[in-house]
Design an enzyme around this catalytic site. Structure first.
Site, PDB file in Angstrom:
ATOM      1  CE1 TYR A 144      -3.686   2.512   0.538  1.00 20.90           C
ATOM      2  CE2 TYR A 144      -2.487   3.252   2.479  1.00 20.90           C
ATOM      3  CZ  TYR A 144      -3.503   3.421   1.570  1.00 20.90           C
ATOM      4  OH  TYR A 144      -4.342   4.509   1.671  1.00 20.90           O
ATOM      5  CG  ASP A 239       5.683   3.845   1.116  1.00 25.40           C
ATOM      6  OD1 ASP A 239       5.933   4.526   2.137  1.00 25.40           O
ATOM      7  OD2 ASP A 239       4.541   3.667   0.666  1.00 25.40           O
ATOM      8  CE  LYS A 267       0.600   4.874   8.444  1.00 26.39           C
ATOM      9  NZ  LYS A 267       0.683   4.204   7.194  1.00 26.39           N
TER      10      LYS A 267
HETATM   11  C1  LIG Z   1       0.056   4.657   5.802  1.00 25.00           C
HETATM   12  C2  LIG Z   1       0.858   4.426   4.576  1.00 25.00           C
HETATM   13  C3  LIG Z   1       0.807   5.311   3.478  1.00 25.00           C
HETATM   14  C4  LIG Z   1      -0.183   6.431   3.405  1.00 25.00           C
HETATM   15  O1  LIG Z   1       0.007   7.389   4.405  1.00 25.00           O
HETATM   16  P1  LIG Z   1      -1.234   8.342   4.808  1.00 25.00           P
HETATM   17  O2  LIG Z   1      -0.613   9.312   5.760  1.00 25.00           O
HETATM   18  O3  LIG Z   1      -2.265   7.453   5.423  1.00 25.00           O
HETATM   19  O4  LIG Z   1      -1.711   8.991   3.568  1.00 25.00           O
HETATM   20  C5  LIG Z   1       1.696   5.113   2.436  1.00 25.00           C
HETATM   21  N1  LIG Z   1       2.573   4.087   2.461  1.00 25.00           N
HETATM   22  C6  LIG Z   1       2.635   3.227   3.482  1.00 25.00           C
HETATM   23  C7  LIG Z   1       3.647   2.139   3.453  1.00 25.00           C
HETATM   24  C8  LIG Z   1       1.761   3.339   4.560  1.00 25.00           C
HETATM   25  O5  LIG Z   1       1.782   2.441   5.536  1.00 25.00           O
END
Ligand SMILES: *Cc1c(COP(=O)(O)O)cnc(C)c1O
Length: 423
Positions: A144, A239, A267
């Site tokens: 994701y 990511d 995060k």
């Molecule tokens: C949570 C997450 C996102 C998206 O971040 P948001 O602040 O919710 O938009 C993107 N990549 C990874 C790996 C994530 O866990």
């Protein structure tokens, strides 16, 4: 346990907010019960609106590595807020965070702040395309990267259909530039590079997948991605929205000894406030406006209050390596307890302070093996844990997040509750 006030608030919310929530997984639909509404949190605990108390393994889905309402963070934020909430002009705290991050994650020489992880990955991909002059990207099934159009393809626990967007409202043309590979399978990546020679701008990957449940990279996988991207003049985007500052002060890159070309963060970087960021080598980041031709902007980007929450959190992590040792010890203890409890009935995957127990006898190494899990069995276990004061993510395909505020007593209490579960 009573949930009357939560039920009332849920009914009211559903009248005015789609599904009653501002992010789908909060609705608890995957676990067959209604969500609890939170009143407040402190340390490793959250308290719901009916006065129930829980040991929290969601911690806002990762940001709160120091726990809820951390006093240092709150004090710094209050001081910053008193000076004004936002100016839309540069402030000194922005360079302080940027400088600190370049020290913590050496592959980042320059960094741009945004407001969410979604925005970070969306922008990183735009830069990768602008820098390479190529259109295609490779992503992995089950990873994701936020909800931007081109990335909402086979994106973890969402709906699974044939090579189409996971969501209505995404034109199929957007998804056409997103090529899909299998996590932990280098051959599937190599095949795409053979087929789309000189057309792939970047490979984007969660260095430890954590949005199909926790799936660690097999030995050689990340090294292989580094090699294949270099051989093809494509960029490697890590990511690290979850793994950044969590698996080590320098994220997964430090843990596995691999440098990415572009890193996306979110995060933890905001210490509980809405922040995302993307950064990398100087010559790549200088492609971003105003120095370069890749446009990206934000009214509230680099917001001084949010930057202060992040700066305080990141400094604490950098200056206290003992935090990572403590997280590892707590994680190892919980992992051992889960393995003892479930034996062959579950696959327990853990890296540091993120862990998932998949209700399947299979070894989970990718999306296909993750979905062999028995989600009914997960739901039953989830409801039992919640009723006994342990708040874990309401989906089989999410991680448990541990924080430094998690006490040894609460780890023991969690294990006691777990051991009381009837299989
Ligand atoms: C949570 C997450 C996102 C998206 O971040 P948001 O602040 O919710 O938009 C993107 N990549 C990874 C790996 C994530 O866990």
């Amino acid at each position: 346990m009573k949930h009357e006030r939560s039920s009332e608030l849920f009914e009211l919310s559903k009248k005015y907010i789609p599904g009653g929530v501002n992010s789908p997984v909060r609705a608890f639909r995957a676990v067959g019960c209604d969500p609890v509404f939170i009143d407040h949190g402190k340390g490793d605990r959250v308290f719901d609106v009916d006065g129930n108390e829980y040991i929290d393994y969601v911690t806002s889905w990762g940001p709160l590595i120091l726990g809820h309402a951390n006093e240092m963070v709150l004090e710094a934020v209050s001081k910053a807020a008193a000076k004004g909430l936002t100016f839309g002009a540069p402030t000194g705290v922005e360079y302080e965070v940027a400088e600190l991050i370049t020290e913590m994650i050496p592959s980042i020489e320059k960094i741009r702040m945004v407001n969410s992880g979604t925005e970070a990955v969306m922008s990183a991909i735009r830069v990768a395309r602008g820098y390479t002059g190529r259109d295609y990207i490779v992503k992995f099934i089950g990873c994701y990267h936020g909800h931007s159009d081109g990335l909402l393809v086979k994106a973890g626990s969402g709906a699974m259909t044939e090579s189409k967007p996971d969501s209505a409202g995404v034109p199929s043309g957007y998804a056409e530039y997103t090529l899909l590979a299998d996590y932990n399978d280098l051959d599937s990546v190599q095949k795409l590079f053979d087929e789309y020679k000189d057309k792939i701008a970047a490979v984007v990957v969660e260095p430890v997948a954590a949005n199909m449940g926790v799936v660690p990279p097999l030995p050689g996988f990340l090294e292989g991605l580094r090699r294949i991207t270099e051989e093809n003049d494509a960029l490697l985007i890590f990511d690290e929205v979850i793994t950044g500052f969590r698996l080590a002060a320098g994220g997964a890159q430090q843990l596995y000894g691999i440098q990415a070309d572009i890193t996306t963060l979110g995060k933890i970087i905001g210490g509980g406030m809405p922040v995302g960021a993307y950064g990398g080598r100087k010559e790549i980041m200088d492609k971003v406006a105003p120095t370069g031709s890749v446009y990206q902007a934000g009214t509230l980007s680099g917001n001084p209050v949010a930057m202060t929450a992040g700066l305080t959190t990141l400094r604490t992590l950098k200056d206290n390596p003992g935090i990572y040792e403590r997280l590892e010890a707590k994680g190892a203890k919980l992992e051992a307890a889960y393995k003892a409890k479930f034996g062959d009935r579950a696959c327990v995957n853990r890296v540091g302070s993120i862990m998932s127990a998949f209700f399947t006898p299979e070894k989970v190494i990718d999306y296909d093996t993750a979905v062999t899990s028995n989600t009914e069995a997960f739901g039953r276990y989830f409801r039992y844990m919640l009723e006994n004061g342990i708040y874990i993510a309401p989906s089989q395909f999410e991680a448990m997040f541990m924080s430094d505020a998690l006490t040894d007593e609460d780890v023991d209490r969690t294990i006691e509750v777990l051991n009381g579960y009837e299989l």
